[in-house]
Design a protein around this motif. Structure first.
Motif, PDB file in Angstrom:
ATOM      1  N   CYS A  16     -11.471 -10.515 -15.416  1.00  0.00           N
ATOM      2  CA  CYS A  16     -10.232  -9.981 -15.199  1.00  0.00           C
ATOM      3  C   CYS A  16     -10.199  -8.399 -14.889  1.00  0.00           C
ATOM      4  CB  CYS A  16      -9.403 -10.340 -16.148  1.00  0.00           C
ATOM      5  SG  CYS A  16      -8.811 -12.120 -16.079  1.00  0.00           S
ATOM      6  N   ILE A  17     -10.925  -7.825 -15.742  1.00  0.00           N
ATOM      7  CA  ILE A  17     -11.133  -6.186 -15.651  1.00  0.00           C
ATOM      8  C   ILE A  17     -11.694  -5.929 -14.151  1.00  0.00           C
ATOM      9  CG2 ILE A  17     -12.352  -4.025 -16.296  1.00  0.00           C
ATOM     10  CD1 ILE A  17     -11.989  -5.141 -19.169  1.00  0.00           C
ATOM     11  N   LEU A  18     -12.727  -6.604 -13.805  1.00  0.00           N
ATOM     12  CA  LEU A  18     -13.327  -6.485 -12.433  1.00  0.00           C
ATOM     13  C   LEU A  18     -12.679  -6.913 -11.572  1.00  0.00           C
ATOM     14  CD1 LEU A  18     -16.109  -5.933 -10.793  1.00  0.00           C
ATOM     15  CD2 LEU A  18     -16.846  -8.251 -11.044  1.00  0.00           C
ATOM     16  N   PHE A  19     -11.919  -7.981 -11.485  1.00  0.00           N
ATOM     17  CA  PHE A  19     -11.300  -8.518 -10.353  1.00  0.00           C
ATOM     18  C   PHE A  19      -9.917  -7.693 -10.100  1.00  0.00           C
ATOM     19  CE2 PHE A  19     -13.144 -13.130 -10.243  1.00  0.00           C
ATOM     20  CZ  PHE A  19     -14.399 -12.674  -9.942  1.00  0.00           C
ATOM     21  N   ALA A  20      -9.285  -7.355 -11.067  1.00  0.00           N
ATOM     22  CA  ALA A  20      -7.915  -6.813 -10.875  1.00  0.00           C
ATOM     23  C   ALA A  20      -8.511  -5.154 -10.671  1.00  0.00           C
ATOM     24  CB  ALA A  20      -7.286  -6.569 -12.408  1.00  0.00           C
ATOM     25  N   GLY A  21      -9.476  -4.830 -11.070  1.00  0.00           N
ATOM     26  CA  GLY A  21     -10.095  -3.207 -10.575  1.00  0.00           C
ATOM     27  C   GLY A  21     -10.460  -3.342  -9.211  1.00  0.00           C
ATOM     28  N   VAL A  22     -10.626  -4.371  -8.400  1.00  0.00           N
ATOM     29  CA  VAL A  22     -10.856  -4.473  -6.982  1.00  0.00           C
ATOM     30  C   VAL A  22      -9.442  -4.874  -6.217  1.00  0.00           C
ATOM     31  CG1 VAL A  22     -12.107  -5.855  -5.330  1.00  0.00           C
ATOM     32  CG2 VAL A  22     -13.201  -5.244  -7.191  1.00  0.00           C
ATOM     33  N   LEU A  23      -8.762  -5.618  -6.970  1.00  0.00           N
ATOM     34  CA  LEU A  23      -7.594  -6.079  -6.178  1.00  0.00           C
ATOM     35  C   LEU A  23      -6.479  -4.959  -6.253  1.00  0.00           C
ATOM     36  CD1 LEU A  23      -6.097  -8.272  -4.665  1.00  0.00           C
ATOM     37  CD2 LEU A  23      -5.368  -9.256  -6.971  1.00  0.00           C
ATOM     38  N   ILE A  24      -6.174  -4.169  -7.279  1.00  0.00           N
ATOM     39  CA  ILE A  24      -5.064  -3.276  -7.250  1.00  0.00           C
ATOM     40  C   ILE A  24      -5.246  -2.123  -6.439  1.00  0.00           C
ATOM     41  CG2 ILE A  24      -4.026  -1.512  -8.828  1.00  0.00           C
ATOM     42  CD1 ILE A  24      -4.559  -3.546 -11.215  1.00  0.00           C
ATOM     43  N   PRO A  25      -6.335  -1.769  -6.000  1.00  0.00           N
ATOM     44  CA  PRO A  25      -6.436  -0.695  -4.911  1.00  0.00           C
ATOM     45  C   PRO A  25      -6.298  -1.199  -3.638  1.00  0.00           C
ATOM     46  CG  PRO A  25      -8.362  -0.465  -6.442  1.00  0.00           C
ATOM     47  CD  PRO A  25      -7.712  -1.681  -6.937  1.00  0.00           C
ATOM     48  N   GLN A  26      -6.457  -2.812  -3.417  1.00  0.00           N
ATOM     49  CA  GLN A  26      -5.848  -3.136  -2.198  1.00  0.00           C
ATOM     50  C   GLN A  26      -4.508  -3.203  -1.965  1.00  0.00           C
ATOM     51  OE1 GLN A  26      -8.464  -3.437  -0.086  1.00  0.00           O
ATOM     52  NE2 GLN A  26      -9.787  -2.612  -1.796  1.00  0.00           N
ATOM     53  N   VAL A  27      -3.859  -3.773  -2.986  1.00  0.00           N
ATOM     54  CA  VAL A  27      -2.479  -3.724  -3.184  1.00  0.00           C
ATOM     55  C   VAL A  27      -1.770  -2.267  -2.976  1.00  0.00           C
ATOM     56  CG1 VAL A  27      -0.377  -4.056  -4.829  1.00  0.00           C
ATOM     57  CG2 VAL A  27      -2.394  -5.604  -5.031  1.00  0.00           C
ATOM     58  N   LEU A  28      -2.491  -1.334  -3.406  1.00  0.00           N
ATOM     59  CA  LEU A  28      -1.971   0.166  -3.036  1.00  0.00           C
ATOM     60  C   LEU A  28      -1.937   0.338  -1.878  1.00  0.00           C
ATOM     61  CD1 LEU A  28      -3.552   2.100  -5.985  1.00  0.00           C
ATOM     62  CD2 LEU A  28      -1.072   2.112  -5.442  1.00  0.00           C
ATOM     63  N   LEU A  29      -3.257  -0.032  -1.095  1.00  0.00           N
ATOM     64  CA  LEU A  29      -3.425   0.552   0.315  1.00  0.00           C
ATOM     65  C   LEU A  29      -2.179  -0.448   1.114  1.00  0.00           C
ATOM     66  CD1 LEU A  29      -5.199   1.546   2.547  1.00  0.00           C
ATOM     67  CD2 LEU A  29      -6.478  -0.717   2.468  1.00  0.00           C
ATOM     68  N   ILE A  30      -2.031  -1.618   0.890  1.00  0.00           N
ATOM     69  CA  ILE A  30      -1.047  -2.360   1.587  1.00  0.00           C
ATOM     70  C   ILE A  30       0.387  -1.888   1.287  1.00  0.00           C
ATOM     71  CG2 ILE A  30       0.191  -4.720   1.807  1.00  0.00           C
ATOM     72  CD1 ILE A  30      -2.562  -5.984   1.062  1.00  0.00           C
ATOM     73  N   SER A  31       0.624  -1.509   0.255  1.00  0.00           N
ATOM     74  CA  SER A  31       1.868  -0.877  -0.356  1.00  0.00           C
ATOM     75  C   SER A  31       2.420   0.515   0.696  1.00  0.00           C
ATOM     76  CB  SER A  31       2.225  -0.437  -1.611  1.00  0.00           C
ATOM     77  OG  SER A  31       1.872  -1.980  -2.411  1.00  0.00           O
ATOM     78  N   PHE A  32       1.190   1.238   0.702  1.00  0.00           N
ATOM     79  CA  PHE A  32       1.641   2.428   1.548  1.00  0.00           C
ATOM     80  C   PHE A  32       1.553   2.437   3.019  1.00  0.00           C
ATOM     81  CE2 PHE A  32       0.267   4.526  -2.532  1.00  0.00           C
ATOM     82  CZ  PHE A  32       1.013   5.761  -2.597  1.00  0.00           C
ATOM     83  N   ARG A  33       0.767   1.378   3.323  1.00  0.00           N
ATOM     84  CA  ARG A  33       0.976   0.888   4.743  1.00  0.00           C
ATOM     85  C   ARG A  33       2.137   0.411   5.219  1.00  0.00           C
ATOM     86  NH1 ARG A  33      -5.251  -1.328   6.354  1.00  0.00           N
ATOM     87  NH2 ARG A  33      -6.222   0.318   6.459  1.00  0.00           N
ATOM     88  N   ARG A  34       2.750  -0.437   4.451  1.00  0.00           N
ATOM     89  CA  ARG A  34       4.071  -1.030   4.686  1.00  0.00           C
ATOM     90  C   ARG A  34       5.249  -0.320   4.165  1.00  0.00           C
ATOM     91  NH1 ARG A  34       3.112  -4.229   9.061  1.00  0.00           N
ATOM     92  NH2 ARG A  34       1.300  -5.373   8.712  1.00  0.00           N
ATOM     93  N   LYS A  35       4.767   0.794   3.383  1.00  0.00           N
ATOM     94  CA  LYS A  35       5.830   1.593   2.796  1.00  0.00           C
ATOM     95  C   LYS A  35       7.075   0.862   1.823  1.00  0.00           C
ATOM     96  CE  LYS A  35       6.243   4.666   6.628  1.00  0.00           C
ATOM     97  NZ  LYS A  35       7.071   5.443   7.711  1.00  0.00           N
TER      98      LYS A  35
END
Length: 369
Positions: A16-35
Motif C-alpha cells: 500500500c505504501i508503494l502503490f499509494a506512493g505511485v498513485l498520489i503523484p498521478q492524482v496531483l498531476l491530473i488535479s493541476f491539469r484540470r485545475k
C-alpha cells in the motif's frame, strides 16, 4: 503460522505504501491539469492552490492490495487468508458496500459539493448497512455498569456511532497531517490488537489502511504547494478512513477481553484512538450552540485552531495532538487492567477539559500581552 500472517500483514502495508506512493503523484498531476484545487479562504489556513483529491487513492489501493495478496496466496496453495475472510464474509460484504457509497459521495463533494444533510443521510444508510451485516455494538463491557445489550439498542447506538465518528474524522482534518496522523495511530493500534486476537484478515486490512496513509502524510505535510507536490485528502479520504475506523472499532469492541490476553481490555483499546476527534467534535458542537452559531457550519473553533491561536506552528500543533492521542491509547490500555471502563472515561474527559482550559488560558494571556 504466526510468521505466515506477519509476512502477509507487513506485505499488505508495504504494498500500500508503494502503490499509494505511485498513485498520489498521478492524482496531483491530473488535479493541476484540470485545475481541481482547494482555494484558500477566510476559514482555511493553507496558502496557495492545493488539490484535495488525495483520498481518491485510498480505497482503490487498499482493495487492490488485499485482492492481490489473496490471489497470490491462493495460487501458491495457501488458503488460510481466504478462510479468514470467509469467516467474516457478511461483515466484509456490507463494509465494502458502505465504503463504496461513502467513497462516491466523497468524490462528489470534493468535485462539486454535497450538502451536509445529504451526507448525514448517506452516513445513516451506511450505518444501517453495517448493522445488517452484523457490525454493531453488542457489549459495553461494564461501561455505566452495562454488559451485553440487545440488538434493538445496539443497532441504533452503532448507527449513531458511525455518523459520529465519520464526521469527527472529517472535521478534525483542518491542518496538515492531523487527520492522517491520528488515523495512523488508530490503525497501528488496531493492527496489533487484531493480530493478538487472531483476527488476521482484519489485521491485514488495518495494516493496508496504515500503509496508504504513510505516503499521503508525506505529500500532505512535507509537500511544497509551490512545486505542486502538496495534496489534501478531501472528503473522499476522510469519509473512507472514517468508515474503516468505525468498522474496526466496533469489531474490536465486541471482543471486550481475550482469554489469551486477560490483562488487555480490547473494548477500551477499540475506542481510545478515537477520543481526540470525538471529544473535539462534542466540544465544538456545544460551543457553537452556546455562541448562537449553526452547529454544523464550519468555523475556527477546533482544538487545532485553538493551539494555533497560542502561536504554535502548524507542524508542532499536529505533533502535539497526535502525541495526545497516543497518550490516551497507552494510558487507557494500562488503566484498563486495574479500573472500570467508566472511571477511565471520566478520567479521559477530565484530562480533555483540563487541557482545553489550559489552552484557553494561554490564548487569553497572549491576547492581553
Amino acid at each position: 503460522m504466526d510468521v505466515f500472517w506477519i509476512v502477509n500483514i507487513v506485505l499488505s502495508g508495504l504494498l500500500c505504501i508503494l502503490f499509494a506512493g505511485v498513485l498520489i503523484p498521478q492524482v496531483l498531476l491530473i488535479s493541476f491539469r484540470r485545475k481541481l484545487f482547494d482555494e484558500p479562504d477566510e476559514r482555511k489556513i493553507h496558502k496557495g492552490a492545493v488539490p484535495r483529491l488525495g483520498g481518491i487513492a485510498f480505497k482503490p489501493v487498499i482493495f487492490v492490495v488485499m485482492a492481490l495478496i489473496m490471489g497470490c496466496n491462493y495460487v501458491m496453495g495457501e488458503k488460510a487468508i481466504l478462510h479468514s475472510a470467509g469467516d467474516n464474509i457478511s461483515q466484509l460484504a456490507f463494509l465494502y458496500s458502505s465504503l463504496m457509497i461513502l467513497y462516491l459521495v466523497g468524490i462528489a463533494d470534493d468535485l462539486v459539493g454535497v450538502k451536509y444533510r445529504a451526507k448525514f443521510f448517506v452516513q445513516i444508510v451506511c450505518g444501517i448497512l453495517l448493522t445488517i451485516g452484523g457490525v454493531w455494538i453488542d457489549n459495553l463491557c461494564g461501561l455505566f455498569g452495562i454488559e451485553s445489550i440487545p440488538n434493538w439498542i445496539g443497532s441504533p447506538l452503532s448507527i449513531f456511532f458511525v455518523v459520529f465518528v465519520v464526521n469527527s474524522i472529517n472535521l478534525i482534518d483542518g491542518i496538515d497531517g492531523l487527520a492522517s496522523g491520528l488515523s495512523s495511530v488508530a490503525f497501528l493500534s488496531y493492527t496489533i490488537a487484531f493480530f493478538h486476537l487472531g483476527e488476521f484478515f482484519y489485521a491485514m486490512m488495518s495494516a493496508a489502511a496504515l500503509g496508504v496513509l504513510i505516503p499521503f502524510f508525506y505529500f500532505n505535510v512535507f509537500g511544497d504547494s509551490n512545486k505542486r507536490k502538496k495534496i489534501f485528502m478531501g472528503d473522499t479520504g476522510s469519509l473512507t478512513i472514517g468508515i474503516l475506523l468505525v468498522f474496526f472499532a466496533i469489531e474490536l469492541s465486541s471482543c471486550c477481553a481475550s482469554p489469551s490476553f486477560p490483562n488487555v481490555n480490547f473494548f477500551v483499546l477499540a475506542f481510545s484512538p478515537l477520543i481526540v476527534p470525538c471529544f473535539d467534535v462534542v466540544r465544538v458542537f456545544f460551543y457553537r450552540i452556546r455562541k448562537g452559531k449553526h452547529p454544523f457550519k464550519p468555523d475556527k473553533s477546533h482544538i487545532h485552531h485553538k493551539l494555533l491561536n497560542m502561536g504554535i506552528s502548524q507542524r508542532l500543533v499536529m505533533i502535539l495532538i497526535i502525541c495526545l492521542s497516543l497518550f490516551y491509547v497507552l494510558l487507557n490500555l494500562f488503566l484498563s487492567s486495574y479500573i472500570n471502563c467508566l472511571f477511565i472515561l471520566l478520567l479521559d474527559v477530565l484530562i480533555w477539559v483540563l487541557f482545553n482550559i489550559f489552552v484557553s488560558s494561554k490564548i487569553k494571556e497572549r491576547s492581553i500581552n
